[in-house]
Design an enzyme around this catalytic site. Sequence first.
Site, PDB file in Angstrom:
ATOM      1  N   ASP A   1      38.776  18.286  41.355  1.00  0.00           N
ATOM      2  CA  ASP A   1      40.321  18.250  41.766  1.00  0.00           C
ATOM      3  C   ASP A   1      40.966  18.713  40.329  1.00  0.00           C
ATOM      4  O   ASP A   1      41.000  18.068  39.215  1.00  0.00           O
ATOM      5  CB  ASP A   1      40.691  16.838  42.218  1.00  0.00           C
ATOM      6  CG  ASP A   1      42.135  16.753  42.449  1.00  0.00           C
ATOM      7  OD1 ASP A   1      42.401  17.334  43.942  1.00  0.00           O
ATOM      8  OD2 ASP A   1      43.164  16.382  41.785  1.00  0.00           O
ATOM      9  N   ILE A   2      42.040  19.587  40.691  1.00  0.00           N
ATOM     10  CA  ILE A   2      42.665  19.856  39.507  1.00  0.00           C
ATOM     11  C   ILE A   2      43.876  18.763  39.158  1.00  0.00           C
ATOM     12  O   ILE A   2      44.488  18.231  39.947  1.00  0.00           O
ATOM     13  CB  ILE A   2      43.612  21.226  39.903  1.00  0.00           C
ATOM     14  CG1 ILE A   2      42.693  22.124  40.240  1.00  0.00           C
ATOM     15  CG2 ILE A   2      44.443  21.542  38.814  1.00  0.00           C
ATOM     16  CD1 ILE A   2      43.315  23.654  40.733  1.00  0.00           C
TER      17      ILE A   2
ATOM     18  N   GLU B   1      44.216  21.538  46.157  1.00  0.00           N
ATOM     19  CA  GLU B   1      43.450  21.761  44.693  1.00  0.00           C
ATOM     20  C   GLU B   1      42.092  21.207  44.590  1.00  0.00           C
ATOM     21  O   GLU B   1      41.766  21.119  43.478  1.00  0.00           O
ATOM     22  CB  GLU B   1      44.662  21.227  43.422  1.00  0.00           C
ATOM     23  CG  GLU B   1      44.607  19.837  43.867  1.00  0.00           C
ATOM     24  CD  GLU B   1      45.953  19.189  44.508  1.00  0.00           C
ATOM     25  OE1 GLU B   1      46.332  18.073  44.415  1.00  0.00           O
ATOM     26  OE2 GLU B   1      46.130  20.144  45.531  1.00  0.00           O
TER      27      GLU B   1
END
Length: 551
Positions: free
Chosen positions: A421-422, A464
Site C-alpha cells: 500500500d502506498i 493504491e
Amino acid sequence: MDTIVRKKIRIFYYSSALIAMAVVALAVTVPYFIDSRKNYALLTSEIEASIIAASKRTLENSVTRTIQEIDTIRSSTLAEFKALCDAQAQAFSRLDAQAVQTLAEPRRDGSHPPPGTPLTLADAGIVIREQATGRVVWTNGRQDADAFTHIKPGEADAAFPVTATASMSQGMTVTLFFRSASLDAVAKERAKALIRAVRLDNDSYIWVNEIRNYAGGDGYAIRAVNPNLPETEGNPLSTNTPDIHGNLPYKEELDGINRDGELYFKYYFKKVNSMKITQKLSYAKLYKPFDWIVATGVYTDDIDALIQKRKKALTDAYKAQIHSFGILISVVFAVCAVLFFVFERRINAMVSSFISRLQEDDHELRDKNDRLAAAYAQLEQVAYHDFLTGLLNRYAMSDRAGEEFSRSARSGAPFCLILADIDNFKRINDTHGHDVGDVVLAKIARRLRTSLRQEDVAARWGGEEFLILAIDCDQDTGGILAEKLRSVVGGKPIRVGEDELHVTMTFGVAAYTPGKTFDEMLKDVDVCLYAGKQRGRNCVVADACRGAKAT
C-alpha cells in the site's frame, strides 16, 4: 476415347455429388430431428411444472396478503378503541364517581350487547377504584368486569388489550376497558366484509374456516366466510366429511395446519356459479389470533386448460419448425444440384480462377487472422489488466491465485501473497491533484513489475493497493522479496513534471499453508499490512499475521 472418358468422369462426378448431398442431408437432418424432439419433450414437461409452480405461488401470495390485511384490521381496531377509551377516560376525569355511575349505568338486560350489535364505546367496561388502596368501588358489569377487577392496576393482561385509566376527584380513578374477544369480534366482522369483496383470477376467492376444536371431529370448525356458498356461512364443519371421491379434505387441512401451520392439498369441490364438482388445488394457512384457516384455491381443470393451451402452442411451433426445416433442406438440395450442374459445365474455366482466388483468400484470411489476434490481445488486455498501471486487475488476479492454490494443494509447492500500500497516498492526491496521483500509481507499478521475478505476478488490487503473488516462496523468502520491492520503490524519488515526490510503501507478507483459503490468506496479509502501518509505514511485516487477527 476422350468422349468416353469425359462421360465416365461426368457420371462419376454426378453420382458422387448426389451421394454426398444425400449423406450430408441425413447427417444434418437426423441429429436435428432427434435434438428437436428431445427439446420438445423437455419443454413440454417444464411447461406443466412451471405453470403448477406459478399457480402455487399465486395461491400462497393471495393468502399471505389477505392475512396481512386481516392483521392490519385487527391492529387498527385495537388502536381505534384505545383512542376512544383514552378520550372517554379524560372526559370522566372531570367528573366525580357518582356522575360517572349515572352516565354509565349497567344494561338492564345483561352485561353484553345483543349478538350482531356493533360494538361502541357504550359497551366498554368501567371500573372505579380508590386510588390509594386500589379497592374496587363500582363497576358497570360489562366486558367481564369481575375478571378485570382481579387484575392489579397497571398490570397488562392479554384478555384486556385496550385499557385507559384517569384520575378523578375524591381520590378515585376510573378505568375503561374492552375484552380481547369483543374487539376481535369487531375486527372479524370487518375482515369478513373485506374478504367477501375480494375476487381473484379465474373466479377464485378467499374463504375462511374458524377452528373451534383443533382435535377435529364433528363441529371442529364453522364456515366463517365462503363467497362460493354464502348461504352456508356459520354452518359447522366436520373432519369426517368426505368429498365425492371419498377424500377427507377437512381432516387433511386440519392435520396440515396442526403440523406446519400451512399446507397445499387437493380435493373435489363445487365450482363458482356452477353445479360442476371438480378437483381443486388449495393453499391454507392459520391466522392464530382468530383461529382462522385462511385459504384459496384454483381448479385443476383450469390449470390443465392453461397447460394444454401452452402445449398446443409449443406443438404448433414445433411442427412449423420441422416443416420449415424440411422445406429448407429441399431448397438447399435443389440449389446444390443446380450448382453442381453449373459447376460441372464450367469446371475447366473455373479451376485456374479458383486456384488464383484461393491464394487471394488465403492471403486475406491470414490478414484477417492477424487482425483478429491483435484485437483479441487488445481485448484480453482490457479485460484482465488495469488500464492505468498495466498490471493484472482484481478479477484476473483472483483467477491466477486460484490456479496457484490448486497447484500447491497438489504438489505442496509454497507461495506467498504480498499486499503493498502506498503510504500517505491521499496526501499526494490532495496536495498535487489526482492526475499526479495517477502518474505515481503508474510509475510505482512499473518499478514493481521490473523488480519482480519472471514467474511472479502483480496486480492492482484496489485504489493504491497492489497484490503480488510470489511463486515458490516461503515466509522468509517472501519477506526478502518484499524488502527488495520496498527499497526499489522508495530508493529514488518519482519525478512528475518539475516536482520530485518521495514515495514509500508498506508491505505485508503471508505464506500459504495447506487448508487455508484465498480469503483467509487475504485476511492474514491485510493484518500484516495493517501492522506495518501501525509501526510507522515504509516497512515490511511478515510475522504479524502468524496467528494474529484483524482488529
